[in-house]
Write a protein that holds these residues in place. Structure first.
Motif, PDB file in Angstrom:
ATOM      1  N   UNK A 174       0.831  -1.243  -0.035  1.00 50.02           N
ATOM      2  CA  UNK A 174      -0.076  -0.049  -0.015  1.00 50.02           C
ATOM      3  C   UNK A 174       0.853   1.101   0.133  1.00 50.02           C
ATOM      4  N   UNK A 175       2.178   0.981   0.034  1.00 48.13           N
ATOM      5  CA  UNK A 175       3.053   2.261   0.355  1.00 48.13           C
ATOM      6  C   UNK A 175       3.709   2.508  -1.176  1.00 48.13           C
ATOM      7  N   UNK A 176       3.722   3.533  -1.655  1.00 50.88           N
ATOM      8  CA  UNK A 176       4.254   4.146  -2.864  1.00 50.88           C
ATOM      9  C   UNK A 176       4.847   5.514  -2.778  1.00 50.88           C
ATOM     10  N   UNK A 177       5.688   5.718  -3.553  1.00 51.47           N
ATOM     11  CA  UNK A 177       6.424   6.936  -3.901  1.00 51.47           C
ATOM     12  C   UNK A 177       5.892   7.762  -5.327  1.00 51.47           C
ATOM     13  N   UNK A 178       5.160   8.786  -5.067  1.00 46.52           N
ATOM     14  CA  UNK A 178       4.675   9.616  -6.140  1.00 46.52           C
ATOM     15  C   UNK A 178       5.210  10.949  -6.420  1.00 46.52           C
ATOM     16  N   UNK A 179       4.995  11.452  -7.543  1.00 44.37           N
ATOM     17  CA  UNK A 179       5.624  12.736  -7.851  1.00 44.37           C
ATOM     18  C   UNK A 179       4.363  13.707  -7.821  1.00 44.37           C
ATOM     19  N   UNK A 180       4.874  14.971  -7.325  1.00 38.89           N
ATOM     20  CA  UNK A 180       3.942  16.143  -7.265  1.00 38.89           C
ATOM     21  C   UNK A 180       4.357  17.366  -7.322  1.00 38.89           C
ATOM     22  N   UNK A 206      17.292  16.995   7.769  1.00 38.92           N
ATOM     23  CA  UNK A 206      18.198  16.962   6.501  1.00 38.92           C
ATOM     24  C   UNK A 206      18.387  15.815   5.790  1.00 38.92           C
ATOM     25  N   UNK A 207      18.010  14.772   6.340  1.00 41.46           N
ATOM     26  CA  UNK A 207      17.738  13.419   5.273  1.00 41.46           C
ATOM     27  C   UNK A 207      16.587  13.353   4.761  1.00 41.46           C
ATOM     28  N   UNK A 208      15.493  13.688   5.343  1.00 35.70           N
ATOM     29  CA  UNK A 208      13.979  13.385   4.893  1.00 35.70           C
ATOM     30  C   UNK A 208      13.358  14.830   4.790  1.00 35.70           C
ATOM     31  N   UNK A 209      12.485  14.866   3.702  1.00 37.09           N
ATOM     32  CA  UNK A 209      11.822  16.318   3.745  1.00 37.09           C
ATOM     33  C   UNK A 209      12.458  17.249   2.862  1.00 37.09           C
ATOM     34  N   UNK A 210      11.601  18.397   2.639  1.00 32.63           N
ATOM     35  CA  UNK A 210      12.454  19.578   2.012  1.00 32.63           C
ATOM     36  C   UNK A 210      11.897  20.797   2.308  1.00 32.63           C
ATOM     37  N   UNK A 211      12.384  21.863   2.156  1.00 28.27           N
ATOM     38  CA  UNK A 211      12.012  23.149   2.372  1.00 28.27           C
ATOM     39  C   UNK A 211      11.261  23.653   1.278  1.00 28.27           C
ATOM     40  N   UNK A 212       9.971  23.289   1.406  1.00 25.37           N
ATOM     41  CA  UNK A 212       9.043  23.538   0.251  1.00 25.37           C
ATOM     42  C   UNK A 212       8.738  24.963  -0.150  1.00 25.37           C
ATOM     43  N   UNK A 213       8.675  25.135  -1.441  1.00 24.01           N
ATOM     44  CA  UNK A 213       8.127  26.563  -2.135  1.00 24.01           C
ATOM     45  C   UNK A 213       7.109  26.360  -3.075  1.00 24.01           C
ATOM     46  N   UNK A 214       6.247  27.160  -3.367  1.00 21.69           N
ATOM     47  CA  UNK A 214       5.384  26.981  -4.455  1.00 21.69           C
ATOM     48  C   UNK A 214       6.088  26.698  -5.791  1.00 21.69           C
ATOM     49  N   UNK A 215       5.537  25.772  -6.397  1.00 25.11           N
ATOM     50  CA  UNK A 215       5.970  25.278  -7.805  1.00 25.11           C
ATOM     51  C   UNK A 215       7.157  24.137  -7.800  1.00 25.11           C
ATOM     52  N   UNK A 216       7.664  23.925  -6.470  1.00 30.45           N
ATOM     53  CA  UNK A 216       8.638  22.968  -6.325  1.00 30.45           C
ATOM     54  C   UNK A 216       8.000  21.607  -6.757  1.00 30.45           C
ATOM     55  N   UNK A 225       6.069  14.383   2.534  1.00 28.62           N
ATOM     56  CA  UNK A 225       7.006  14.718   1.545  1.00 28.62           C
ATOM     57  C   UNK A 225       8.242  13.925   1.942  1.00 28.62           C
ATOM     58  N   UNK A 226       8.731  13.423   0.862  1.00 26.09           N
ATOM     59  CA  UNK A 226      10.022  12.467   1.116  1.00 26.09           C
ATOM     60  C   UNK A 226      11.446  13.330   0.596  1.00 26.09           C
ATOM     61  N   UNK A 227      11.285  14.043  -0.506  1.00 24.67           N
ATOM     62  CA  UNK A 227      12.252  14.762  -0.743  1.00 24.67           C
ATOM     63  C   UNK A 227      11.899  15.791  -1.971  1.00 24.67           C
ATOM     64  N   UNK A 228      12.737  16.446  -2.513  1.00 23.18           N
ATOM     65  CA  UNK A 228      12.579  17.291  -3.636  1.00 23.18           C
ATOM     66  C   UNK A 228      12.901  16.248  -4.610  1.00 23.18           C
ATOM     67  N   UNK A 229      12.106  16.486  -6.006  1.00 21.70           N
ATOM     68  CA  UNK A 229      12.381  15.437  -6.967  1.00 21.70           C
ATOM     69  C   UNK A 229      13.536  15.829  -7.785  1.00 21.70           C
ATOM     70  N   UNK A 230      14.385  14.995  -7.957  1.00 22.03           N
ATOM     71  CA  UNK A 230      15.666  15.162  -8.352  1.00 22.03           C
ATOM     72  C   UNK A 230      16.007  14.387  -9.683  1.00 22.03           C
ATOM     73  N   UNK A 231      15.139  13.550 -10.146  1.00 25.84           N
ATOM     74  CA  UNK A 231      15.231  12.458 -10.989  1.00 25.84           C
ATOM     75  C   UNK A 231      15.783  13.248 -12.166  1.00 25.84           C
ATOM     76  N   UNK A 232      15.072  13.998 -12.811  1.00 22.52           N
ATOM     77  CA  UNK A 232      15.495  14.549 -14.079  1.00 22.52           C
ATOM     78  C   UNK A 232      16.884  15.464 -14.158  1.00 22.52           C
TER      79      UNK A 232
END
Length: 390
Positions: free
Chosen positions: A40-46, A90-100, A117-124
């Motif tokens: 039931x646990x997944x990691x999704x983009x947003x 510092x290991x999990x989460x992110x300092x979110x801003x609008x549009x991130x 929030x797991x992290x900032x999306x760094x894949x690309x």
């Protein structure tokens, strides 16, 4: 290029590559034992659309959690906006801003959804940097750069889809890494040098240097008592060892072989190319003179390449060294700690492999380039006697 040469240059490699692909597909048919229940646990983009409650303090630090609104772009909740939290760690989460763009850890049970929030999306960004490096390598290196890029991709492929499955199946990590080093060296050298004696020299010198590094690490381990069980993440590895056939104790040494491969390969190919050029310019050189010329080239390389792995492992341990310095730990505590011992073992053993690969590569090159050719020193008396009779 006639048919025979074409078959040697491309036909045989294609057949071997096809067999290797079939082998790779086979070994990846493995059933993994689940170490963690992720049902039931997944990691999704947003994408962050609104900051509902910020945790930014006047002094610039973050305390507690952010509450944000995220529009999911993947998963069963794609297109929906969900309220979630982002930790200030510092290991999990992110300092979110609008549009991130962020990665959301999502657990779905019926109509209930728990997210964070797991992290900032760094894949690309990672893909873009890797692609940029390959493009620069090809542009600067030209044809050889393209071949080098193909060799790099093949090496990465082997680590992910050959090394990991074989180790998970319970094979010795040390010998699996030797196998990986041999295969990747053969492919990389063949791409760069083709079916030549230079390729054979560079491959033999690389494999010899890597094996020497492994032997040096084994001797160091026996003398100091440092083993693959003294690593910092041993608790997680023990869980892995108890649920699968992975030989955890050999992972440290197999990693050493793989990490030293690139530096040893560089030394072996450089020496092989240098001796090939020297021999082409002056085929009359005796074996002794050719060996001496090769050693001169190798000694010039030792001065810089011997530092390569030591500095690499020292750089990887720099955070630990800074902490040791800040806490003013006693010298005896530092020099006898497992982490320092492992870093020293990795740096010195890899450097042993680099240094001793030089005479091995030179000797192999001399033997191959002067194959079936009588040594000038051996034929000189006969030539002198012939001239006197004339």
């Amino acid at each position: 290029m006639n048919l025979k040469k074409w078959f040697v240059r491309w036909g045989i490699p294609v057949v071997l590559l096809a067999a290797f692909v079939i082998f790779t597909v086979y070994i990846n048919q493995v059933d993994k034992v689940a170490l963690v229940n992720r049902e039931g646990q997944t990691f999704e983009k947003g994408v962050v659309t609104e900051i509902l409650q910020d945790n930014l303090q006047p002094n610039g630090t973050r305390v507690g959690e952010q509450r944000v609104l995220v529009r999911l772009t993947t998963g069963v909740r794609a297109g929906q906006e969900l309220e979630t939290t982002s930790a200030s760690g510092f290991l999990f989460g992110a300092g979110c801003t609008v549009g991130m763009r962020v990665v959301v850890m999502q657990s779905v049970a019926g109509d209930s959804t728990i997210t964070s929030i797991y992290s900032q999306d760094r894949e690309w960004v990672i893909y873009a940097f890797a692609a940029a490096y390959l493009v620069v390598l090809c542009l600067v290196g030209g044809k050889q750069g393209i071949k080098g890029a193909l060799g790099l991709v093949f090496t990465f492929f082997c680590i992910l889809f050959v090394y990991l499955p074989l180790v998970y199946r319970g094979l010795s990590p040390f010998w699996v890494s030797v196998f990986i080093c041999v295969i990747t060296t053969l492919v990389t050298m063949y791409l760069i040098g083709g079916p030549t004696r230079k390729t054979l020299v560079a491959t033999g010198g690389t494999v010899a240097g890597v094996v020497i590094a492994g032997i040096s690490a084994t001797i160091f381990s026996m003398a100091t008592g440092i083993t693959g069980w003294n690593v910092s993440d041993i608790e997680s590895l023990l869980t892995l060892a108890s649920t699968s056939g992975v030989q955890v104790g050999g992972l440290l040494f197999s990693g050493l072989l793989i990490s030293s491969l690139g530096a040893v390969m560089d030394v072996a190919m450089s020496i092989g190319s240098a001796i090939a050029e020297i021999h082409a310019q002056n085929p009359a050189l005796s074996r002794g003179e050719l060996f001496k010329a090769g050693m001169h080239v190798g000694r010039d390389m030792m001065g810089t390449d011997s530092n390569t792995l030591i500095l690499a492992f020292a750089g990887g341990s720099i955070s630990m060294l800074v902490l040791d310095y800040a806490y003013s730990l006693p010298y005896q505590q530092i020099i006898n700690s497992n982490n320092i011992g492992i870093a020293i073992m990795q740096g010195l053993s890899g450097s042993f492999g680099i240094v001793l690969a030089v005479p091995v590569t030179v000797a192999l090159a001399v033997a191959l380039y002067t194959w079936k050719r009588p040594n000038r020193a051996e034929t000189a008396p006969a030539e002198d006697a012939s001239r006197q009779t004339r």
